[in-house]
Design an enzyme around this catalytic site. Structure first.
Site, PDB file in Angstrom:
ATOM      1  CD  GLU A   1       0.445  -0.836   3.119  1.00  0.00           C
ATOM      2  OE1 GLU A   1       1.455  -0.793   4.108  1.00  0.00           O
ATOM      3  OE2 GLU A   1      -0.037  -2.493   2.791  1.00  0.00           O
ATOM      4  CD  GLU A   2       5.407  -0.353   1.068  1.00  0.00           C
ATOM      5  OE1 GLU A   2       6.313  -0.443   1.510  1.00  0.00           O
ATOM      6  OE2 GLU A   2       4.158  -0.676   1.080  1.00  0.00           O
ATOM      7  NE  ARG A   3       3.084   1.711  -8.700  1.00  0.00           N
ATOM      8  CZ  ARG A   3       4.013   2.095  -9.032  1.00  0.00           C
ATOM      9  NH1 ARG A   3       4.901   1.174  -8.604  1.00  0.00           N
ATOM     10  NH2 ARG A   3       3.448   2.390 -10.158  1.00  0.00           N
TER      11      ARG A   3
ATOM     12  CB  ILE B   1       4.801 -14.666 -11.159  1.00  0.00           C
ATOM     13  CG1 ILE B   1       5.213 -14.509 -10.251  1.00  0.00           C
ATOM     14  CG2 ILE B   1       5.648 -15.110 -11.610  1.00  0.00           C
ATOM     15  CD1 ILE B   1       6.069 -14.949  -9.381  1.00  0.00           C
TER      16      ILE B   1
ATOM     17  CB  CYS C   1      10.308  -3.735  -1.372  1.00  0.00           C
ATOM     18  SG  CYS C   1      11.934  -3.967  -0.766  1.00  0.00           S
TER      19      CYS C   1
ATOM     20  CD  GLN D   1      17.213  -3.318   4.936  1.00  0.00           C
ATOM     21  OE1 GLN D   1      16.820  -3.688   5.536  1.00  0.00           O
ATOM     22  NE2 GLN D   1      18.489  -2.402   4.730  1.00  0.00           N
ATOM     23  CB  VAL D   2      12.697  -7.795   3.283  1.00  0.00           C
ATOM     24  CG1 VAL D   2      11.922  -9.817   3.362  1.00  0.00           C
ATOM     25  CG2 VAL D   2      13.978  -8.627   5.034  1.00  0.00           C
ATOM     26  NE  ARG D   3       7.696  -4.623   1.693  1.00  0.00           N
ATOM     27  CZ  ARG D   3       7.471  -3.574   1.927  1.00  0.00           C
ATOM     28  NH1 ARG D   3       5.552  -3.715   1.631  1.00  0.00           N
ATOM     29  NH2 ARG D   3       7.923  -2.366   1.916  1.00  0.00           N
TER      30      ARG D   3
ATOM     31  CB  CYS E   1       1.031   9.191 -11.973  1.00  0.00           C
ATOM     32  SG  CYS E   1       1.623   7.229 -12.507  1.00  0.00           S
TER      33      CYS E   1
END
Length: 146
Positions: free
Chosen positions: A46-48, A69, A86, A90-92, A136
């Site tokens: 959601e941060e996008r 995918i 991400c 580091q992870v995702r 956007c």
């Protein structure tokens, strides 16, 4: 830390993707985009939607990444390099890059992707280094690439 992207086997008719990927800095990514077809894949969730994104990037949230995918392969087919990120990579970002590499290694047809990479320091590092971002809501982003 860098890992080789591909490994060839004598009996194969095409290169077989090794189970690895490499890292790329924001500066290196900008230079790569000048000489190669590069797709950027944002795997933040959601941060996008409230934290902007890299112009021209695709969005495949990590929470539903595995199921999507095949769609991603179609969206990035024809690109030489696919770069994942991400927030911090580091992870995702690395996990999705590895999942993508594993998927490509099992495909019967060659999508033409030569290398898979992860953006060092992720979106936060990209933005902190003064690189352009986009606000956007288009998916994929239709803004000009970075």
């Amino acid at each position: 830390m860098t890992f080789p992207g591909f490994c060839c086997f004598a009996k194969s008719s095409r290169p077989i993707m090794a189970l690895s990927f490499s890292y790329v800095t924001p500066s290196q990514l900008i230079n790569l985009r000048r000489s190669a077809k590069v797709a950027i894949v944002d795997v933040r969730d959601e941060e996008r939607s409230y934290d902007a994104h890299i112009a021209g990037s695709h969005h495949y949230a990590s929470g539903s990444f595995s199921e999507r995918i095949p769609n991603l392969v179609g969206a990035v087919q024809g690109n030489d390099i696919v770069v994942f990120h991400c927030a911090l990579s580091q992870v995702r970002g690395p996990a999705c890059a590895q999942t993508f590499v594993d998927y490509l290694s099992q495909m019967n047809e060659d999508p033409g992707i030569k290398e898979v990479m992860v953006l060092e320091r992720g979106f936060n590092g990209w933005q902190a280094s003064g690189r352009l971002v986009c606000n956007c809501t288009d998916v994929p982003c239709k803004s000009e690439s970075a």
